[in-house]
Design a protein around this motif. Structure first.
Motif, PDB file in Angstrom:
ATOM      1  N   GLN A   1       0.811  -1.211   0.000  1.00 49.41           N
ATOM      2  CA  GLN A   1       0.000   0.000   0.000  1.00 49.41           C
ATOM      3  C   GLN A   1       0.853   1.274   0.000  1.00 49.41           C
ATOM      4  N   GLU A   2       2.166   1.126   0.154  1.00 47.57           N
ATOM      5  CA  GLU A   2       3.045   2.291   0.281  1.00 47.57           C
ATOM      6  C   GLU A   2       3.977   2.484  -0.918  1.00 47.57           C
ATOM      7  N   MET A   3       3.791   1.711  -1.968  1.00 52.74           N
ATOM      8  CA  MET A   3       4.737   1.720  -3.076  1.00 52.74           C
ATOM      9  C   MET A   3       4.675   2.986  -3.930  1.00 52.74           C
ATOM     10  N   ASP A   4       3.562   3.667  -3.932  1.00 51.14           N
ATOM     11  CA  ASP A   4       3.420   4.895  -4.713  1.00 51.14           C
ATOM     12  C   ASP A   4       4.101   6.037  -3.971  1.00 51.14           C
ATOM     13  N   SER A   5       5.177   6.566  -4.545  1.00 49.82           N
ATOM     14  CA  SER A   5       5.954   7.600  -3.865  1.00 49.82           C
ATOM     15  C   SER A   5       5.192   8.902  -3.681  1.00 49.82           C
TER      16      SER A   5
ATOM     17  N   TYR B   1       3.322   6.390   1.603  1.00 47.97           N
ATOM     18  CA  TYR B   1       4.760   6.328   1.305  1.00 47.97           C
ATOM     19  C   TYR B   1       5.509   7.369   2.121  1.00 47.97           C
ATOM     20  N   GLN B   2       5.028   8.593   2.088  1.00 47.12           N
ATOM     21  CA  GLN B   2       5.708   9.685   2.771  1.00 47.12           C
ATOM     22  C   GLN B   2       5.772   9.453   4.279  1.00 47.12           C
ATOM     23  N   GLU B   3       4.699   8.965   4.858  1.00 46.28           N
ATOM     24  CA  GLU B   3       4.677   8.713   6.296  1.00 46.28           C
ATOM     25  C   GLU B   3       5.667   7.624   6.677  1.00 46.28           C
ATOM     26  N   CYS B   4       5.736   6.575   5.860  1.00 46.38           N
ATOM     27  CA  CYS B   4       6.656   5.473   6.134  1.00 46.38           C
ATOM     28  C   CYS B   4       8.105   5.945   6.043  1.00 46.38           C
ATOM     29  N   VAL B   5       8.425   6.682   4.991  1.00 43.67           N
ATOM     30  CA  VAL B   5       9.794   7.162   4.802  1.00 43.67           C
ATOM     31  C   VAL B   5      10.185   8.146   5.902  1.00 43.67           C
ATOM     32  N   GLN B   6       9.276   9.026   6.280  1.00 45.05           N
ATOM     33  CA  GLN B   6       9.581   9.988   7.335  1.00 45.05           C
ATOM     34  C   GLN B   6       9.831   9.290   8.673  1.00 45.05           C
ATOM     35  N   ALA B   7       9.099   8.217   8.929  1.00 42.84           N
ATOM     36  CA  ALA B   7       9.327   7.445  10.157  1.00 42.84           C
ATOM     37  C   ALA B   7      10.707   6.799  10.132  1.00 42.84           C
ATOM     38  N   MET B   8      11.110   6.305   8.958  1.00 45.72           N
ATOM     39  CA  MET B   8      12.450   5.738   8.817  1.00 45.72           C
ATOM     40  C   MET B   8      13.509   6.800   9.073  1.00 45.72           C
ATOM     41  N   LYS B   9      13.340   7.970   8.476  1.00 45.18           N
ATOM     42  CA  LYS B   9      14.324   9.036   8.609  1.00 45.18           C
ATOM     43  C   LYS B   9      14.446   9.496  10.059  1.00 45.18           C
ATOM     44  N   ALA B  10      13.328   9.561  10.769  1.00 49.52           N
ATOM     45  CA  ALA B  10      13.359   9.978  12.165  1.00 49.52           C
ATOM     46  C   ALA B  10      14.173   8.985  13.007  1.00 49.52           C
TER      47      ALA B  10
ATOM     48  N   PRO C   1      12.882   2.208  -0.128  1.00 46.96           N
ATOM     49  CA  PRO C   1      12.778   3.581  -0.615  1.00 46.96           C
ATOM     50  C   PRO C   1      14.114   4.316  -0.538  1.00 46.96           C
ATOM     51  N   PHE C   2      15.183   3.555  -0.746  1.00 48.48           N
ATOM     52  CA  PHE C   2      16.539   4.111  -0.783  1.00 48.48           C
ATOM     53  C   PHE C   2      17.379   3.303  -1.768  1.00 48.48           C
ATOM     54  N   ALA C   3      16.714   2.788  -2.816  1.00 45.30           N
ATOM     55  CA  ALA C   3      17.375   1.942  -3.802  1.00 45.30           C
ATOM     56  C   ALA C   3      18.063   2.755  -4.891  1.00 45.30           C
ATOM     57  N   THR C   4      17.473   3.866  -5.270  1.00 48.10           N
ATOM     58  CA  THR C   4      18.025   4.680  -6.351  1.00 48.10           C
ATOM     59  C   THR C   4      18.904   5.798  -5.793  1.00 48.10           C
ATOM     60  N   THR C   5      19.622   6.445  -6.675  1.00 46.78           N
ATOM     61  CA  THR C   5      20.483   7.552  -6.263  1.00 46.78           C
ATOM     62  C   THR C   5      19.684   8.641  -5.553  1.00 46.78           C
ATOM     63  N   ALA C   6      18.595   9.069  -6.162  1.00 51.22           N
ATOM     64  CA  ALA C   6      17.791  10.144  -5.586  1.00 51.22           C
ATOM     65  C   ALA C   6      17.201   9.734  -4.237  1.00 51.22           C
ATOM     66  N   GLN C   7      16.736   8.502  -4.143  1.00 56.01           N
ATOM     67  CA  GLN C   7      16.158   8.034  -2.888  1.00 56.01           C
ATOM     68  C   GLN C   7      17.204   7.982  -1.775  1.00 56.01           C
ATOM     69  N   LEU C   8      18.369   7.438  -2.092  1.00 56.32           N
ATOM     70  CA  LEU C   8      19.421   7.345  -1.080  1.00 56.32           C
ATOM     71  C   LEU C   8      19.882   8.729  -0.642  1.00 56.32           C
ATOM     72  N   LEU C   9      20.067   9.614  -1.603  1.00 55.77           N
ATOM     73  CA  LEU C   9      20.523  10.960  -1.265  1.00 55.77           C
ATOM     74  C   LEU C   9      19.487  11.729  -0.453  1.00 55.77           C
ATOM     75  N   SER C  10      18.213  11.387  -0.590  1.00 56.97           N
ATOM     76  CA  SER C  10      17.192  12.070   0.200  1.00 56.97           C
ATOM     77  C   SER C  10      17.384  11.777   1.689  1.00 56.97           C
ATOM     78  N   PHE C  11      17.942  10.614   2.010  1.00 57.44           N
ATOM     79  CA  PHE C  11      18.281  10.284   3.400  1.00 57.44           C
ATOM     80  C   PHE C  11      19.590  10.959   3.800  1.00 57.44           C
ATOM     81  N   VAL C  12      20.610  10.745   2.991  1.00 56.37           N
ATOM     82  CA  VAL C  12      21.957  11.195   3.352  1.00 56.37           C
ATOM     83  C   VAL C  12      22.052  12.717   3.437  1.00 56.37           C
ATOM     84  N   GLN C  13      21.377  13.406   2.545  1.00 52.91           N
ATOM     85  CA  GLN C  13      21.455  14.865   2.533  1.00 52.91           C
ATOM     86  C   GLN C  13      20.616  15.515   3.627  1.00 52.91           C
ATOM     87  N   GLU C  14      19.595  14.819   4.087  1.00 56.20           N
ATOM     88  CA  GLU C  14      18.708  15.382   5.102  1.00 56.20           C
ATOM     89  C   GLU C  14      19.148  15.080   6.532  1.00 56.20           C
TER      90      GLU C  14
END
Length: 285
Positions: free
Chosen positions: A108-112, A117-126, A153-166
């Motif tokens: 249910q979270e595959m659509d970025s 999706y956003q809630e799941c990724v934000q929980a991971m980042k926190a 949600p960190f498989a591609t360059t953009a996805q991974l950098l969204s974690f690393v840069q933030e």
């Protein structure tokens, strides 16, 4: 150049050759490999045995990696306990780095573009932000890699950098072979990630069929197989050479999960890496 290899490769090599773990560790050390990448779950279940095994062989734990489900665990207390336990174990092992795989998306979270999706990724980042804060006083650096799974949600360059840069103090563990999974060019990914790279997984890949191996399928269905470093389709020489010339002085972790002959692959990979180092140093001179 410091080389490590995944402890799981050592275990697989022992099973494949009917040799003891002690003998495989001794051989690995003789190849010029001085450390291992350790799965936290494996270490937790056999900590005393593994520590004794590695100490006897003169091998260290370079990095410990752990899988979590931070995107779906609602309890802050549970996540906090998981993080502290993981870092404590890594600290006991002597690892100066950890690799965190913070979780995967469900169907249910595959659509970025979705809220799910956003809630799941934000929980991971926190949670990863908390891990970085707890790790710093222990002298441990936290990294994330381009994990090769559609549900990551960190498989591609953009996805991974969204974690690393933030996330402050989070570094990029650059896996040379995983961007191919998503259909990305490894050199382009390397260029984008280079300012954030703190650790490197040397994974080469081939599309040539290897009998007896279970391939990893790319997002467009192509079958990739494991191969010794420097023997496949990833521009390993260009990437490693540039890292060395740029002053990278941390560990290169040799990785080839699924190999039918882990011992031979480890030996060949180490020989290639050490030979390349010599070539780079000679050209510098």
């Amino acid at each position: 150049m410091k080389l490590s290899v995944f402890y799981d490769h050592i275990r697989e090599a022992a099973d494949q050759t009917n040799r003891s773990l002690e003998e495989i560790c001794t051989l690995v050390k003789s190849y010029g490999i001085n450390a291992v990448e350790m799965d936290a779950a494996s270490y937790e279940s056999q900590e005393e045995m593994i520590k004794k095994l590695l100490d006897q062989a003169g091998l260290q734990v370079s990095c410990m990696y752990g899988f979590f489900d931070f995107g779906h665990e609602d309890s802050v207390e549970v996540k906090d306990r998981q993080i502290r336990s993981f870092l404590s174990m890594a600290h006991r092992s002597g690892a100066s780095r950890v690799l965190v795989i913070p979780g995967f998306l469900n169907e249910q979270e595959m659509d970025s573009a979705s809220n799910e999706y956003q809630e799941c990724v934000q929980a991971m980042k926190a949670a990863v932000t908390t891990m970085c804060a707890y790790a710093k006083p222990l002298g441990i650096t936290v990294g994330m890699e381009d994990f090769d799974a559609l549900e990551a949600p960190f498989a591609t360059t953009a996805q991974l950098l969204s974690f690393v840069q933030e996330i402050t103090d989070l570094s990029c563990t650059f896996d040379t072979g995983n961007f191919l999974y998503s259909g990305e060019d490894a050199m382009e990914a390397y260029t984008a990630c280079k300012p954030y790279i703190g650790y490197v997984h040397c994974k080469d890949r081939t599309f040539e069929v290897h009998a007896g191996e279970t391939p990893k399928l790319t997002t467009d269905g192509r079958a990739m197989y494991a191969i010794p470093v420097g023997s496949g389709c990833i521009p390993m020489k260009d990437i490693v050479t540039d890292l060395l010339k740029s002053g990278y002085d941390d560990t290169f972790a040799i990785e080839h999960f699924g190999a039918v002959d882990q011992l031979a692959y480890m030996k060949q990979s180490a020989e290639w890496m050490l030979r390349l180092r010599t070539e780079v140093l000679e050209k510098k001179l």
